[in-house]
Enzyme design. Sequence first.
Site, PDB file in Angstrom:
ATOM      1  N   TYR A 165      -8.103  -7.783   8.008  1.00  0.00           N
ATOM      2  CA  TYR A 165      -9.159  -7.071   7.276  1.00  0.00           C
ATOM      3  C   TYR A 165     -10.415  -7.943   7.149  1.00  0.00           C
ATOM      4  CZ  TYR A 165      -5.269  -3.936   6.529  1.00  0.00           C
ATOM      5  OH  TYR A 165      -4.205  -3.094   6.744  1.00  0.00           O
ATOM      6  N   THR A 171       0.841  -1.199   0.000  1.00  0.00           N
ATOM      7  CA  THR A 171       0.000   0.000   0.000  1.00  0.00           C
ATOM      8  C   THR A 171       0.871   1.242   0.000  1.00  0.00           C
ATOM      9  OG1 THR A 171      -1.901  -1.034   1.023  1.00  0.00           O
ATOM     10  CG2 THR A 171      -1.614   1.310   1.459  1.00  0.00           C
ATOM     11  N   GLY A 200       8.772  -7.595  -0.236  1.00  0.00           N
ATOM     12  CA  GLY A 200       8.061  -6.338  -0.053  1.00  0.00           C
ATOM     13  C   GLY A 200       8.989  -5.149   0.072  1.00  0.00           C
TER      14      GLY A 200
HETATM   15  C1  LIG Z   1       4.510  -0.092   3.345  1.00  0.00           C
HETATM   16  C2  LIG Z   1       3.874  -1.456   3.340  1.00  0.00           C
HETATM   17  C3  LIG Z   1       2.630  -1.618   2.762  1.00  0.00           C
HETATM   18  C4  LIG Z   1       2.008  -2.877   2.731  1.00  0.00           C
HETATM   19  N1  LIG Z   1       0.799  -3.015   2.098  1.00  0.00           N
HETATM   20  C5  LIG Z   1       0.232  -4.231   1.999  1.00  0.00           C
HETATM   21  C6  LIG Z   1      -0.962  -4.425   1.241  1.00  0.00           C
HETATM   22  O1  LIG Z   1      -1.494  -3.502   0.613  1.00  0.00           O
HETATM   23  N2  LIG Z   1      -1.509  -5.665   1.219  1.00  0.00           N
HETATM   24  C7  LIG Z   1      -0.942  -6.728   1.879  1.00  0.00           C
HETATM   25  O2  LIG Z   1      -1.479  -7.840   1.834  1.00  0.00           O
HETATM   26  N3  LIG Z   1       0.215  -6.582   2.563  1.00  0.00           N
HETATM   27  C8  LIG Z   1       0.822  -5.379   2.614  1.00  0.00           C
HETATM   28  N4  LIG Z   1       2.035  -5.245   3.259  1.00  0.00           N
HETATM   29  C9  LIG Z   1       2.751  -6.455   3.729  1.00  0.00           C
HETATM   30  C10 LIG Z   1       3.718  -6.940   2.640  1.00  0.00           C
HETATM   31  O3  LIG Z   1       2.996  -7.472   1.539  1.00  0.00           O
HETATM   32  C11 LIG Z   1       4.685  -8.035   3.163  1.00  0.00           C
HETATM   33  O4  LIG Z   1       3.934  -9.111   3.667  1.00  0.00           O
HETATM   34  C12 LIG Z   1       5.620  -7.514   4.244  1.00  0.00           C
HETATM   35  O5  LIG Z   1       6.195  -6.287   3.880  1.00  0.00           O
HETATM   36  C13 LIG Z   1       6.732  -8.526   4.580  1.00  0.00           C
HETATM   37  O6  LIG Z   1       7.585  -8.733   3.477  1.00  0.00           O
HETATM   38  P1  LIG Z   1       9.068  -8.035   3.429  1.00  0.00           P
HETATM   39  O7  LIG Z   1       9.779  -8.438   4.680  1.00  0.00           O
HETATM   40  O8  LIG Z   1       9.700  -8.602   2.182  1.00  0.00           O
HETATM   41  O9  LIG Z   1       8.848  -6.561   3.358  1.00  0.00           O
HETATM   42  C14 LIG Z   1       2.661  -3.990   3.321  1.00  0.00           C
HETATM   43  C15 LIG Z   1       3.914  -3.818   3.909  1.00  0.00           C
HETATM   44  C16 LIG Z   1       4.526  -2.573   3.918  1.00  0.00           C
HETATM   45  C17 LIG Z   1       5.887  -2.434   4.532  1.00  0.00           C
END
Ligand SMILES: Cc1cc2nc3c(=O)[nH]c(=O)nc-3n(C[C@H](O)[C@H](O)[C@H](O)COP(=O)(O)O)c2cc1C
Length: 347
Positions: free
Chosen positions: A179, A27, A316
């Site tokens: 959610y 997001t 992410g």
């Molecule tokens: C800024 C931000 C926004 C995120 N927005 C969403 C989202 O819109 N939908 C979702 O399912 N997860 C969202 N997440 C979770 C990520 O999809 C992911 O699960 C999380 O960042 C862990 O992965 P990473 O360690 O590679 O960042 C968001 C995470 C971050 C940091």
Amino acid sequence: MTSTLFSPFELNSTLTLQNRILMAPLTRCMADENLVPTEQMAQYYARRADTGLIISEATIIRPDGQGYPNTPGLFNQAQVDGWKKVTTAVHNAGGKIFAQLWHVGRVAHPHFFGEGEVLSASNIGIEGTVPRMRDLYFQTPKAASVDEIAQLTADYAQAAKNAIEAGFDGVEIHGANGYLIDQFLHYASNDRRDQYGGTPENMSRFALEVVDAVVAAIGSDRVALRLSPGAYFLMEGSNDDRAVFDYLLRALNSRDLAFVHIGIFDDSMTFDYLDGRASDYVRANYTGVLVGVGGYTAETGTQAIEENRFDLVAVGRPMIANPDYINRIRNGEPLKEYEESMLKELV
Ligand SMILES: Cc1cc2nc3c(=O)[nH]c(=O)nc-3n(C[C@H](O)[C@H](O)[C@H](O)COP(=O)(O)O)c2cc1C
């Protein structure tokens, strides 16, 4: 060392991914005031088209599903047309992209959509203020009626059709992270006594009805589902939750979805009631393609795939910090460290 990640992956007879790295849904709150995706967003996604599959930022299926500022929608023609620019840019750059379909349930606030009720599984609220909006307190939701649940299901299916019209390769139903759909799947947020609560079968009913309606609308090859059996965000876990996910995963095994994706920020987290990590629990109970996520590097993601803990890895925060993540990994170049201040700009 990371060559496993760069082998193409056949999801099903409709979709083959160029590599095993997914861009996790992120997001960014950068849609315009009508929740229409912008040209800048098209460029942001196109820069990451060399990932095996992009999952879009969570995208609301209808106005009362909104809980964060400037999150894009997929419920009117202007939004579909805006997304067309994004999907065209990604496809022209050789990529594939799914839309993540979202309704935040009790995390919604009328501040965003005007008059109207905040719907959830039950009238159980959460404490605190709306994310990214200081001074805006969460409201106590209304338990959705059976008719309202049927309308929500229909609205997920319509948003999925809109996603296909907008050029997406498929959709990921957001059933994770506290959610709306997740609110039906945990005892802390669902104390219903009708056919949508009280037993694992009843608590799984809404999730499965949404899955079935979306599959009927666009075909199972193009439908994925994100789930958080381990409650960790906007949700309290309960020992009884496990039986709900045992039931749900068994029911999903016969649905032939494109994949199931774990909803978690850090996959080293363990949950007593799951006897360990959420990803290991789902792997043991779900037979289809599984996407792991949460703190993985190219190296640890490769290792997890080689150990058969999951099939694909989503990334992410490093994707936010490194638009050229895939090239850097492929060439063994160092990555830029993610910082929260990077959220202010779409690079
Ligand atoms: C800024 C931000 C926004 C995120 N927005 C969403 C989202 O819109 N939908 C979702 O399912 N997860 C969202 N997440 C979770 C990520 O999809 C992911 O699960 C999380 O960042 C862990 O992965 P990473 O360690 O590679 O960042 C968001 C995470 C971050 C940091």
